[in-house]
Design an enzyme around this catalytic site. Structure first.
Site, PDB file in Angstrom:
ATOM      1  N   ALA A  68     -12.000   0.955  -9.519  1.00 11.10           N
ATOM      2  CA  ALA A  68     -11.000   0.175 -10.248  1.00 11.10           C
ATOM      3  C   ALA A  68      -9.874  -0.198  -9.300  1.00 11.10           C
ATOM      4  O   ALA A  68      -9.644   0.456  -8.289  1.00 11.10           O
ATOM      5  CB  ALA A  68     -10.450   0.976 -11.425  1.00 11.10           C
ATOM      6  N   ASP A  69      -9.187  -1.255  -9.668  1.00 13.87           N
ATOM      7  CA  ASP A  69      -7.978  -1.645  -8.961  1.00 13.87           C
ATOM      8  C   ASP A  69      -7.008  -2.202  -9.988  1.00 13.87           C
ATOM      9  O   ASP A  69      -7.412  -2.912 -10.909  1.00 13.87           O
ATOM     10  CB  ASP A  69      -8.256  -2.691  -7.877  1.00 13.87           C
ATOM     11  CG  ASP A  69      -7.054  -2.869  -6.975  1.00 13.87           C
ATOM     12  OD1 ASP A  69      -6.737  -1.926  -6.229  1.00 13.87           O
ATOM     13  OD2 ASP A  69      -6.413  -3.929  -7.038  1.00 13.87           O
ATOM     14  N   THR A  70      -5.743  -1.860  -9.835  1.00 14.61           N
ATOM     15  CA  THR A  70      -4.720  -2.275 -10.788  1.00 14.61           C
ATOM     16  C   THR A  70      -3.579  -2.947 -10.068  1.00 14.61           C
ATOM     17  O   THR A  70      -3.192  -2.523  -8.980  1.00 14.61           O
ATOM     18  CB  THR A  70      -4.183  -1.041 -11.558  1.00 14.61           C
ATOM     19  OG1 THR A  70      -5.282  -0.393 -12.218  1.00 14.61           O
ATOM     20  CG2 THR A  70      -3.144  -1.431 -12.594  1.00 14.61           C
TER      21      THR A  70
END
Length: 188
Positions: A68-70
């Site tokens: 994931a990346d935010t």
């Protein structure tokens, strides 16, 4: 069932994934996370999550890899982590009294399958005084956080509302992550 690997060194993502009561290992992906020219926030988080998952999947064959990346987006611009106290204050002045978007790209890779999504949550900040900003900076919490705040911590007192997934703002949207893991049969 194949071994699950979380392709992230983020302790917040690991804590969130633990809430699902899954056994998993952690392996950080070593990729270039530089924003590409003209890349919007949604495209950016989707690309980075995919590249993290792909990188770790190449190291761990026959495993399910979750990445994931935010990021935070305000008026179409991505707001990163603060580089200094002055930078943090600049970020908070921009967010103060306004709504911004928190976007997470999530990618699950298993053998020849790949599933991904982007989740967006709208976060509203109260008007922040100079005293609020100074006080918050002194806690040390804003360091190494996109947007220079942690909603799961002290910053919650400055956030009157969110629209969307709370766990997305922390760093891993659990509802959507469960759907992706079910798609690769990592969950029933």
């Amino acid at each position: 069932m194949a071994r699950l690997i979380l392709a992230s060194g983020s302790p917040r993502r690991a804590e969130l994934l633990e809430q699902l009561e899954l056994d998993f290992d952690v392996s950080s992906a070593d990729i270039d996370e530089t924003l590409k020219l003209g890349e919007c926030a949604e495209t950016y988080v989707k690309r980075v999550a995919y590249e993290k998952a792909k990188s770790v999947a190449q190291q761990f064959h026959d495993c399910i890899v979750l990445a994931a990346d935010t990021c935070i987006s305000l008026d179409g611009s991505i707001i990163g982590k603060p580089q200094s106290k002055e930078h943090a204050f600049h970020i908070w002045q921009a967010l103060s009294g306004r709504q911004h978007d928190v976007l997470s790209g999530v990618c699950v890779v298993a053998e020849n399958e790949m599933y991904e999504c982007v989740v967006k949550t709208q976060v509203t900040f109260q008007e922040l005084s100079q005293s609020d900003m100074e006080s918050y900076w002194q806690t040390g919490e804003p360091l190494d956080k996109a947007g220079a705040y942690a909603i799961q911590g002290i910053a919650a007192k400055y956030i009157p509302s969110i629209k969307g997934s709370y766990t997305n703002v922390v760093g891993l949207p659990l509802y959507e992550t469960v759907k992706l893991l079910k798609a690769v049969k990592a969950l029933n």
